[in-house]
Design a protein around this motif. Structure first.
Motif, PDB file in Angstrom:
ATOM      1  N   LEU A 262       0.727  -1.399   0.140  1.00 48.52           N
ATOM      2  CA  LEU A 262       0.149  -0.014  -0.064  1.00 48.52           C
ATOM      3  C   LEU A 262       0.566   1.125  -0.228  1.00 48.52           C
ATOM      4  N   LEU A 263       0.494   2.123  -1.094  1.00 52.92           N
ATOM      5  CA  LEU A 263       2.101   3.572  -1.211  1.00 52.92           C
ATOM      6  C   LEU A 263       0.643   5.271  -0.623  1.00 52.92           C
ATOM      7  N   LEU A 264       1.265   4.993  -0.147  1.00 55.55           N
ATOM      8  CA  LEU A 264       0.496   6.762   0.922  1.00 55.55           C
ATOM      9  C   LEU A 264       1.001   7.982   0.073  1.00 55.55           C
ATOM     10  N   VAL A 265       0.968   8.268  -0.650  1.00 56.94           N
ATOM     11  CA  VAL A 265       1.108  10.092  -1.477  1.00 56.94           C
ATOM     12  C   VAL A 265       0.282  10.596  -1.424  1.00 56.94           C
ATOM     13  N   PRO A 266       0.876  12.192  -1.328  1.00 56.01           N
ATOM     14  CA  PRO A 266      -0.311  13.161  -1.471  1.00 56.01           C
ATOM     15  C   PRO A 266      -0.867  13.253  -1.804  1.00 56.01           C
ATOM     16  N   TYR A 267      -1.109  12.604  -3.474  1.00 51.60           N
ATOM     17  CA  TYR A 267      -1.770  13.140  -4.256  1.00 51.60           C
ATOM     18  C   TYR A 267      -2.643  11.215  -4.478  1.00 51.60           C
ATOM     19  N   ALA A 268      -2.283  10.097  -3.967  1.00 50.03           N
ATOM     20  CA  ALA A 268      -2.314   9.014  -4.443  1.00 50.03           C
ATOM     21  C   ALA A 268      -2.644   8.092  -3.301  1.00 50.03           C
ATOM     22  N   VAL A 269      -3.316   7.040  -3.599  1.00 54.30           N
ATOM     23  CA  VAL A 269      -2.779   6.118  -2.859  1.00 54.30           C
ATOM     24  C   VAL A 269      -3.320   5.004  -4.047  1.00 54.30           C
ATOM     25  N   ILE A 270      -2.533   3.585  -3.702  1.00 52.96           N
ATOM     26  CA  ILE A 270      -2.514   2.854  -4.271  1.00 52.96           C
ATOM     27  C   ILE A 270      -1.827   1.605  -3.657  1.00 52.96           C
ATOM     28  N   ILE A 271      -3.148   0.526  -3.848  1.00 51.93           N
ATOM     29  CA  ILE A 271      -2.964  -0.674  -3.453  1.00 51.93           C
ATOM     30  C   ILE A 271      -2.294  -2.168  -4.767  1.00 51.93           C
ATOM     31  N   ILE A 272      -1.417  -1.966  -4.435  1.00 56.47           N
ATOM     32  CA  ILE A 272      -0.083  -3.078  -5.456  1.00 56.47           C
ATOM     33  C   ILE A 272      -0.303  -4.815  -5.034  1.00 56.47           C
ATOM     34  N   ASP A 273      -1.091  -5.429  -6.004  1.00 54.33           N
ATOM     35  CA  ASP A 273      -0.662  -6.513  -5.439  1.00 54.33           C
ATOM     36  C   ASP A 273       0.359  -7.633  -6.377  1.00 54.33           C
ATOM     37  N   PHE A 274       0.967  -8.457  -5.586  1.00 53.95           N
ATOM     38  CA  PHE A 274       1.855  -9.132  -6.486  1.00 53.95           C
ATOM     39  C   PHE A 274       1.757 -10.592  -6.838  1.00 53.95           C
ATOM     40  N   LYS A 275       2.066 -10.756  -7.825  1.00 55.25           N
ATOM     41  CA  LYS A 275       1.772 -12.335  -8.702  1.00 55.25           C
ATOM     42  C   LYS A 275       3.584 -12.973  -9.452  1.00 55.25           C
ATOM     43  N   ARG A 276       3.660 -13.975  -8.580  1.00 59.35           N
ATOM     44  CA  ARG A 276       4.874 -14.370  -8.937  1.00 59.35           C
ATOM     45  C   ARG A 276       4.800 -15.586 -10.625  1.00 59.35           C
TER      46      ARG A 276
ATOM     47  N   GLU B 278     -13.551   2.608   3.025  1.00 61.62           N
ATOM     48  CA  GLU B 278     -14.225   2.015   4.004  1.00 61.62           C
ATOM     49  C   GLU B 278     -13.893   2.403   5.450  1.00 61.62           C
ATOM     50  N   ALA B 279     -12.464   1.765   5.352  1.00 61.97           N
ATOM     51  CA  ALA B 279     -11.406   2.616   6.139  1.00 61.97           C
ATOM     52  C   ALA B 279     -10.843   3.516   6.477  1.00 61.97           C
ATOM     53  N   LEU B 280     -11.209   3.951   5.649  1.00 58.53           N
ATOM     54  CA  LEU B 280      -9.711   5.196   5.632  1.00 58.53           C
ATOM     55  C   LEU B 280     -11.015   6.778   4.823  1.00 58.53           C
ATOM     56  N   GLY B 281     -11.988   6.078   4.436  1.00 65.49           N
ATOM     57  CA  GLY B 281     -12.920   6.819   4.789  1.00 65.49           C
ATOM     58  C   GLY B 281     -12.964   7.893   3.314  1.00 65.49           C
ATOM     59  N   ILE B 282     -11.916   7.573   2.465  1.00 64.94           N
ATOM     60  CA  ILE B 282     -12.037   8.047   1.323  1.00 64.94           C
ATOM     61  C   ILE B 282     -12.612   7.641   0.282  1.00 64.94           C
ATOM     62  N   GLY B 283     -12.902   8.428  -0.917  1.00 61.48           N
ATOM     63  CA  GLY B 283     -13.893   8.473  -1.989  1.00 61.48           C
ATOM     64  C   GLY B 283     -13.344   7.039  -3.008  1.00 61.48           C
ATOM     65  N   PHE B 284     -14.213   6.192  -3.186  1.00 56.14           N
ATOM     66  CA  PHE B 284     -13.969   5.401  -4.286  1.00 56.14           C
ATOM     67  C   PHE B 284     -12.785   4.999  -5.244  1.00 56.14           C
ATOM     68  N   GLY B 285     -13.241   6.549  -6.252  1.00 55.38           N
ATOM     69  CA  GLY B 285     -12.114   7.429  -7.359  1.00 55.38           C
ATOM     70  C   GLY B 285     -10.845   7.374  -6.889  1.00 55.38           C
ATOM     71  N   ASP B 286     -10.656   7.506  -5.257  1.00 58.93           N
ATOM     72  CA  ASP B 286      -9.422   8.688  -4.989  1.00 58.93           C
ATOM     73  C   ASP B 286      -7.941   7.289  -5.109  1.00 58.93           C
ATOM     74  N   ILE B 287      -8.632   6.100  -5.140  1.00 54.71           N
ATOM     75  CA  ILE B 287      -7.496   4.487  -4.749  1.00 54.71           C
ATOM     76  C   ILE B 287      -7.177   4.316  -6.496  1.00 54.71           C
ATOM     77  N   THR B 288      -6.450   3.718  -6.587  1.00 52.57           N
ATOM     78  CA  THR B 288      -5.422   3.352  -7.732  1.00 52.57           C
ATOM     79  C   THR B 288      -5.609   1.974  -7.260  1.00 52.57           C
ATOM     80  N   THR B 289      -5.486   1.210  -8.373  1.00 53.89           N
ATOM     81  CA  THR B 289      -5.450  -0.325  -7.707  1.00 53.89           C
ATOM     82  C   THR B 289      -3.702  -0.909  -8.728  1.00 53.89           C
ATOM     83  N   GLY B 290      -3.407  -2.204  -8.240  1.00 51.14           N
ATOM     84  CA  GLY B 290      -2.228  -2.274  -9.558  1.00 51.14           C
ATOM     85  C   GLY B 290      -2.315  -3.976 -10.016  1.00 51.14           C
ATOM     86  N   VAL B 291      -1.618  -4.480 -10.153  1.00 51.13           N
ATOM     87  CA  VAL B 291      -0.657  -6.100 -10.037  1.00 51.13           C
ATOM     88  C   VAL B 291      -0.015  -5.643 -10.670  1.00 51.13           C
ATOM     89  N   CYS B 292       1.261  -6.354  -9.882  1.00 46.10           N
ATOM     90  CA  CYS B 292       2.544  -6.301 -10.459  1.00 46.10           C
ATOM     91  C   CYS B 292       3.353  -7.510  -9.852  1.00 46.10           C
TER      92      CYS B 292
END
Length: 432
Positions: free
Chosen positions: A60-74, A125-139
């Protein structure tokens, strides 16, 4: 200002994921230091609130302009994504280097996209932020992963990405910049600290540390890796063209012009490969040039082989024609009606054909032909030899006509015939 690194307490993640997180953390920190960015990176975090015990992202990466969830796949190799309306819920298929197809799972979800969508909902829900404010990615950290079919639909591409071991850092950085340009909700340091307090994590410093020099080397390596991937693609195209040329050469009916066109395509592929690789490595350029030379030699040999086969076939055909001509002249085999013009004046030859048309006159003449309007006939000048009725009896039969080939003028048109003076000159071979 820099990137603060944390790890989940009592994390049960896999060893390969831990190793990859150490690499990712080090590279991102070096990049944040270089660009004077601030942020918080959490590895395998879990929320303290038991209501969200199912939320355990790999990163999970938190920066002033983004919240990014990153999932690892081998995984590595090639990736086939779902298409059309089935994109969200369809299966992801990984094709490995051996051509085996493997479904890429998403935990209890159908695919990684739905897995991240579920985590996205919990985090919102946990952070109380908008749905569109979270970016996700698969690495995919198993190696290079190339999407070979379908892709990410436009409506998801601004909030979802797929990366591999070669490009995950620039892709993450790119999404940070996208959110920065949009500036939807800049997070203050206090807000990020408040978010951090929600997670059961500890400060972490045992990741791979990179210097500025390492960062520059990584950029060069990334360029080299990208060039190599392009190079591999071009070499694959060269191999495909070489196989095509080989197949064409094996087919002796393939024209030399078609093979020349294939060589031109191969040269284009070599030029593209050389251009791609020369941007990153002189050594790789030499490899491409060597392959190009080898390919030219191979295709040249194929061209020569095809030409030699064509010449040999033509010579064999000429030999067969010569042998056939000798057999016809010697009366060993029969000619076709359309060959009669080549044997005018030859005595004691034979013509074999199927009788479709017979023409007679009241003067006793009869022409027994393979078809109406034919320029060859067995000509009966005396109905005492073969009567009109007997001439008609040859219809719908395959016959051999033996005699001498002569020609005559039929109202300005040259026709060929064998004059029949005896029934013995016509032999019936078969009937309908």
């Amino acid at each position: 200002m820099s990137l603060s690194i944390y790890r989940g307490i009592n994390s049960a993640s896999q060893g390969s994921e831990n190793e990859f997180f150490d690499e990712l953390a080090g590279k991102l920190k070096a990049l944040f230091d270089e660009n004077n960015f601030s942020g918080v990176l959490l590895g395998h975090p879990k929320l303290k609130d038991s209501r969200f015990e199912k939320l355990h992202p790999d990163c999970l990466l938190l920066v002033p302009y983004a919240v990014i969830i990153i999932d690892f796949k081998r995984y590595s190799g090639s990736l086939i994504l779902p298409s059309g309306d089935n994109w969200e819920h369809g299966e992801w298929i990984n094709v490995d280097e051996h051509g085996h197809e493997i479904r890429v799972g998403g935990g209890s979800s159908k695919n990684p996209f739905l897995q991240l969508r579920y985590q996205q909902n919990l985090l919102k829900e946990a952070l109380g932020i908008g749905f569109g404010d979270i970016t996700t990615g698969v690495c995919f950290h198993g190696g290079t992963m190339t999407i070979i079919k379908n892709g990410i639909p436009n409506k998801y591409s601004q909030r979802f990405f797929i990366a591999d071991i070669n490009n995950y850092v620039p892709k993450i950085f790119n999404y940070i910049n996208i959110r920065r340009s949009e500036n939807p909700f800049p997070l203050s340091v206090d807000i990020m600290r408040r978010y951090l307090e929600l997670f059961n994590v500890a400060e972490y410093d045992d990741f791979k540390h990179y210097t500025d020099h390492d960062l520059r080397s990584m950029k060069q390596n990334d360029e080299l890796k990208n060039a190599i991937e392009k190079y591999r693609g071009e070499v694959a195209e060269i191999n495909r063209i070489a196989r095509q040329a080989s197949a064409m050469a094996k087919n002796v009916d393939a024209s030399v012009g078609e093979l020349h066109q294939t060589v031109a395509h191969a040269k284009d592929a070599v030029d593209r490969a050389e251009s791609s690789v020369s941007q990153a490595s002189r050594y790789m350029k030499y490899v491409v040039v060597a392959i190009a030379v080898l390919l030219v030699v191979v295709i040249g040999a194929l061209l020569l082989n095809a030409h030699n086969q064509r010449v040999a076939r033509e010579q064999a055909e000429q030999g067969e024609d010569k042998n056939r001509s000798e057999q016809i002249i010697n009366g060993e085999i029969c000619m076709r009606p359309d060959e009669a013009a080549d044997y005018v004046g030859q005595a004691g030859v034979c013509v074999e054909y199927y009788v479709n048309y017979v023409n007679t006159t009241n003067y006793g003449y009869a022409w027994i032909s393979d078809k109406k309007g034919s320029n060859f006939s067995a000509f009966v000048q005396d109905d005492k030899v073969i009567s009109r009725q007997e001439a008609y009896d040859y219809r719908n039969k395959t016959i051999e006509v033996h005699g001498d080939i002569t020609e005559y003028d039929n109202d300005g048109k040259v026709n060929y015939q064998i004059k029949i003076g005896s029934k013995d000159q016509i032999k019936i071979k078969s009937t309908d």
